[in-house]
Design a protein around this motif. Structure first.
Motif, short mmCIF file in Angstrom:
data_model
loop_
_atom_site.label_atom_id
_atom_site.label_comp_id
_atom_site.label_asym_id
_atom_site.label_seq_id
_atom_site.Cartn_x
_atom_site.Cartn_y
_atom_site.Cartn_z
N ARG A 1 5.40 33.79 17.65
CA ARG A 1 6.63 33.01 17.76
C ARG A 1 7.07 32.51 16.39
O ARG A 1 8.26 32.58 16.05
CB ARG A 1 6.42 31.84 18.71
N GLU A 2 6.13 32.06 15.58
CA GLU A 2 6.47 31.53 14.25
C GLU A 2 7.04 32.60 13.32
O GLU A 2 8.05 32.37 12.66
CB GLU A 2 5.25 30.87 13.62
N VAL A 3 6.40 33.77 13.25
CA VAL A 3 6.89 34.81 12.33
C VAL A 3 8.22 35.38 12.82
O VAL A 3 9.08 35.71 12.01
CB VAL A 3 5.85 35.92 12.06
N ILE A 4 8.39 35.47 14.13
CA ILE A 4 9.66 35.97 14.67
C ILE A 4 10.77 34.96 14.39
O ILE A 4 11.85 35.33 13.92
CB ILE A 4 9.52 36.28 16.18
N PRO B 1 17.33 42.00 12.18
CA PRO B 1 16.41 40.89 12.44
C PRO B 1 16.39 40.55 13.93
O PRO B 1 17.42 40.58 14.59
CB PRO B 1 17.01 39.73 11.64
N GLU B 2 15.21 40.28 14.46
CA GLU B 2 15.07 39.91 15.88
C GLU B 2 14.39 38.55 15.93
O GLU B 2 13.30 38.38 15.41
CB GLU B 2 14.24 40.96 16.63
N LEU B 3 15.05 37.60 16.57
CA LEU B 3 14.55 36.23 16.63
C LEU B 3 14.03 35.84 18.00
O LEU B 3 13.63 34.70 18.21
CB LEU B 3 15.65 35.25 16.20
N ARG B 4 14.01 36.78 18.94
CA ARG B 4 13.54 36.50 20.30
C ARG B 4 12.16 37.09 20.52
O ARG B 4 12.00 38.30 20.50
CB ARG B 4 14.52 37.08 21.32
N ARG B 5 11.18 36.24 20.75
CA ARG B 5 9.81 36.71 21.01
C ARG B 5 9.75 37.57 22.26
O ARG B 5 8.97 38.51 22.35
CB ARG B 5 8.88 35.51 21.13
N GLY B 6 10.59 37.28 23.24
CA GLY B 6 10.58 38.02 24.50
C GLY B 6 11.48 39.25 24.52
O GLY B 6 11.63 39.87 25.57
#
Length: 82
Positions: free
Chosen positions: A34-37, A48-53
Motif C-alpha cells: 500500500r505504501e509503495v503504491i 502510474p497506478e495508485l490503487r492497491r486493489g
C-alpha cells in the motif's frame, strides 16, 4: 534494449496489484505494498497506478523498482464434479 519480465504464477485470469507485489516477493506485506503504491512507485502499462486493489490481467506489465513483472499466461480449465 529488451528487459526481462519476471513472471508471477497465479491460478486466475487476474490478480490485485498489492497481491502481485507480495507474490513476486518485492514487498513483504500488504502494508508495504500500500505504501509503495500510494507513493507512486508502481506503474501498470506505463502509467502510474495508485490503487492497491487494481486488477492486473494476464499480459499486463507492472513496473516497480527498476524491474518489470508480468503474469504467466493461464489456462482456465473447467472442473467436472460429476
Amino acid at each position: 534494449m529488451r528487459h526481462q519480465v519476471i513472471e508471477v504464477p497465479i491460478h486466475d485470469e487476474s490478480i490485485r496489484l498489492g497481491q502481485l507485489l507480495k507474490l513476486a516477493g518485492v514487498v513483504e506485506s500488504g502494508v508495504v505494498a500500500r505504501e509503495v503504491i500510494a507513493a507512486g512507485a508502481v506503474s501498470v502499462g506505463g502509467e502510474p497506478e495508485l490503487r492497491r486493489g487494481a486488477q492486473i490481467p494476464t499480459g499486463e506489465k507492472v513496473h516497480f523498482d527498476g524491474s518489470e513483472y508480468g503474469l504467466e499466461n493461464v489456462t482456465i480449465m473447467p472442473v467436472n464434479n460429476a
